[in-house]
Design a protein around this motif. Structure first.
Motif, PDB file in Angstrom:
ATOM      1  N   GLU A  58       0.607  -1.073   0.477  1.00  0.00           N
ATOM      2  CA  GLU A  58       0.398  -0.034  -0.114  1.00  0.00           C
ATOM      3  C   GLU A  58       1.091   1.319  -0.628  1.00  0.00           C
ATOM      4  O   GLU A  58       0.657   2.394  -0.197  1.00  0.00           O
ATOM      5  N   ILE A  59       2.264   1.395   0.154  1.00  0.00           N
ATOM      6  CA  ILE A  59       2.761   2.624  -0.384  1.00  0.00           C
ATOM      7  C   ILE A  59       3.046   2.790  -1.342  1.00  0.00           C
ATOM      8  O   ILE A  59       4.051   1.948  -2.271  1.00  0.00           O
ATOM      9  N   THR A  60       2.919   3.707  -1.714  1.00  0.00           N
ATOM     10  CA  THR A  60       3.069   4.443  -3.040  1.00  0.00           C
ATOM     11  C   THR A  60       5.009   4.685  -2.887  1.00  0.00           C
ATOM     12  O   THR A  60       4.628   5.394  -1.664  1.00  0.00           O
ATOM     13  N   PRO A  61       5.404   4.746  -4.079  1.00  0.00           N
ATOM     14  CA  PRO A  61       6.753   5.799  -4.303  1.00  0.00           C
ATOM     15  C   PRO A  61       6.502   7.470  -3.890  1.00  0.00           C
ATOM     16  O   PRO A  61       7.367   7.546  -3.407  1.00  0.00           O
ATOM     17  N   GLU A  62       5.572   7.688  -3.973  1.00  0.00           N
ATOM     18  CA  GLU A  62       5.212   8.893  -3.760  1.00  0.00           C
ATOM     19  C   GLU A  62       4.847   9.257  -1.799  1.00  0.00           C
ATOM     20  O   GLU A  62       5.654  10.768  -1.576  1.00  0.00           O
ATOM     21  N   ALA A  63       4.704   8.274  -1.249  1.00  0.00           N
ATOM     22  CA  ALA A  63       4.804   8.312  -0.081  1.00  0.00           C
ATOM     23  C   ALA A  63       5.672   7.567   0.242  1.00  0.00           C
ATOM     24  O   ALA A  63       6.549   8.403   1.479  1.00  0.00           O
ATOM     25  N   GLU A  64       6.415   7.269  -0.192  1.00  0.00           N
ATOM     26  CA  GLU A  64       8.013   6.643  -0.066  1.00  0.00           C
ATOM     27  C   GLU A  64       9.177   8.034   0.463  1.00  0.00           C
ATOM     28  O   GLU A  64      10.040   8.287   1.132  1.00  0.00           O
ATOM     29  N   ARG A  67       8.167   9.953   3.345  1.00  0.00           N
ATOM     30  CA  ARG A  67       9.433   9.410   4.021  1.00  0.00           C
ATOM     31  C   ARG A  67      10.858  10.025   4.308  1.00  0.00           C
ATOM     32  O   ARG A  67      11.048  10.911   5.112  1.00  0.00           O
ATOM     33  N   VAL A  68      11.007  10.346   3.130  1.00  0.00           N
ATOM     34  CA  VAL A  68      12.871   9.947   2.656  1.00  0.00           C
ATOM     35  C   VAL A  68      12.926  11.787   3.223  1.00  0.00           C
ATOM     36  O   VAL A  68      13.819  12.484   4.195  1.00  0.00           O
ATOM     37  N   VAL A  69      12.029  12.619   2.580  1.00  0.00           N
ATOM     38  CA  VAL A  69      12.422  13.993   2.643  1.00  0.00           C
ATOM     39  C   VAL A  69      11.690  14.491   4.313  1.00  0.00           C
ATOM     40  O   VAL A  69      12.613  15.074   4.246  1.00  0.00           O
ATOM     41  N   CYS A  73      14.837  16.251   6.639  1.00  0.00           N
ATOM     42  CA  CYS A  73      14.499  17.063   7.645  1.00  0.00           C
ATOM     43  C   CYS A  73      15.395  17.056   9.219  1.00  0.00           C
ATOM     44  O   CYS A  73      15.648  18.015   9.495  1.00  0.00           O
ATOM     45  N   ARG A  74      14.398  15.766   9.532  1.00  0.00           N
ATOM     46  CA  ARG A  74      14.764  15.913  10.880  1.00  0.00           C
ATOM     47  C   ARG A  74      16.183  15.461  11.327  1.00  0.00           C
ATOM     48  O   ARG A  74      16.909  16.139  12.109  1.00  0.00           O
ATOM     49  N   LEU A  75      17.317  15.135  10.525  1.00  0.00           N
ATOM     50  CA  LEU A  75      18.496  14.767  10.676  1.00  0.00           C
ATOM     51  C   LEU A  75      18.736  16.019  10.525  1.00  0.00           C
ATOM     52  O   LEU A  75      19.797  16.661  11.241  1.00  0.00           O
ATOM     53  N   LYS A  76      18.783  17.310   9.149  1.00  0.00           N
ATOM     54  CA  LYS A  76      19.115  18.215   9.369  1.00  0.00           C
ATOM     55  C   LYS A  76      19.201  19.414  10.403  1.00  0.00           C
ATOM     56  O   LYS A  76      19.739  20.005  10.937  1.00  0.00           O
ATOM     57  N   MET A  77      17.888  19.454  11.212  1.00  0.00           N
ATOM     58  CA  MET A  77      17.514  20.069  12.487  1.00  0.00           C
ATOM     59  C   MET A  77      18.261  19.129  12.943  1.00  0.00           C
ATOM     60  O   MET A  77      18.908  20.360  14.587  1.00  0.00           O
ATOM     61  N   LYS A  78      18.376  18.240  13.129  1.00  0.00           N
ATOM     62  CA  LYS A  78      19.119  17.588  14.676  1.00  0.00           C
ATOM     63  C   LYS A  78      20.781  17.760  14.337  1.00  0.00           C
ATOM     64  O   LYS A  78      21.259  18.438  15.630  1.00  0.00           O
ATOM     65  N   LEU A  79      20.998  17.968  13.373  1.00  0.00           N
ATOM     66  CA  LEU A  79      22.591  18.293  12.763  1.00  0.00           C
ATOM     67  C   LEU A  79      22.530  19.892  13.284  1.00  0.00           C
ATOM     68  O   LEU A  79      24.040  20.216  13.428  1.00  0.00           O
TER      69      LEU A  79
END
Length: 214
Positions: A58-64, A67-69, A73-79
């Motif tokens: 049920e996970i479409t490529p767009e949804a994937e 999730r990656v983006v 973004c969370r990693l960038k804010m953490k760094l």
């Protein structure tokens, strides 16, 4: 007179044994035999799906991609929160010491309109001090003015502010310009040509002493 054979007074109501020797009593209650489907329907091989497989389908490529983006973004804010600035307290001390230099002090008083020495440009000077790799006592006014000129060169396309620095240092003697540019080039080389300073780094430098008079 013919004799009559006496008839039996009652019939034998007891069950008769069958030929197989088993007694069949239809009226005797007892446990019923388990129900057996005579012809069970064949089960399709794929009638029962694995839930994990179903979710993955049920996970479409767009949804994937989303999730990656979001993860990046969370990693960038953490760094960003964990980033350690290369500017140390000793570089702030160098900057404060140079502000007591009479030539630099007169220059800042001369630039009262902050054309070439606003707080962001001076923050860049401190950032350049942290990258040059010199000892604290080695920094002199010959490093301050090339650093300030470089900050203006990076942030402003207008040549007039940079010419104002020349006017203050050299007056009407253009023969000193080549020496100044030589010092500027040496200073850039000592920084490894890392001349860009982000706004976030400038604000971090300013936050070290928010009440500083410059």
């Amino acid at each position: 007179m013919a004799s009559c054979q006496p008839s039996s007074q009652s019939e034998d109501l007891s069950p008769q044994p069958s030929s197989s020797g088993l007694i069949v009593d239809e009226e005797t209650p007892g446990p019923s035999a388990p129900w057996v489907e005579p012809n069970p329907l064949p089960q399709s091989p794929g009638w029962k799906r694995d839930l994990s497989t179903a979710f993955k389908e049920e996970i479409t490529p767009e949804a994937e991609d989303i999730r990656v983006v979001e993860s990046l973004c969370r990693l960038k804010m953490k760094l960003k929160r964990q980033r350690v600035s290369s500017v140390l307290p000793e570089h702030h001390e160098v900057f404060n010491r140079l502000l007591e230099d009479p030539v630099i002090k007169n220059f800042l008083a001369w630039d009262k309109n902050l054309r070439v020495s606003d707080k962001y440009l001076l923050s860049m000077v401190i950032a350049y001090f942290s990258r040059a790799g010199l000892f604290s006592l080695q920094y002199q006014r010959i490093h301050f003015f090339p650093a300030l000129y470089l900050a203006n060169n990076m942030e402003k396309d207008n040549q007039l502010p940079k010419q104002a620095i020349f006017s203050f240092l050299c007056g009407k003697n253009p023969s000193q310009h080549p020496l100044f540019h030589k010092l500027r080039l040496q200073f850039i080389r000592s920084m490894g040509w890392k001349t860009r300073v982000s706004q976030e780094e400038c604000e971090e430098i300013q936050a070290y002493d928010p009440e500083h008079w410059v």
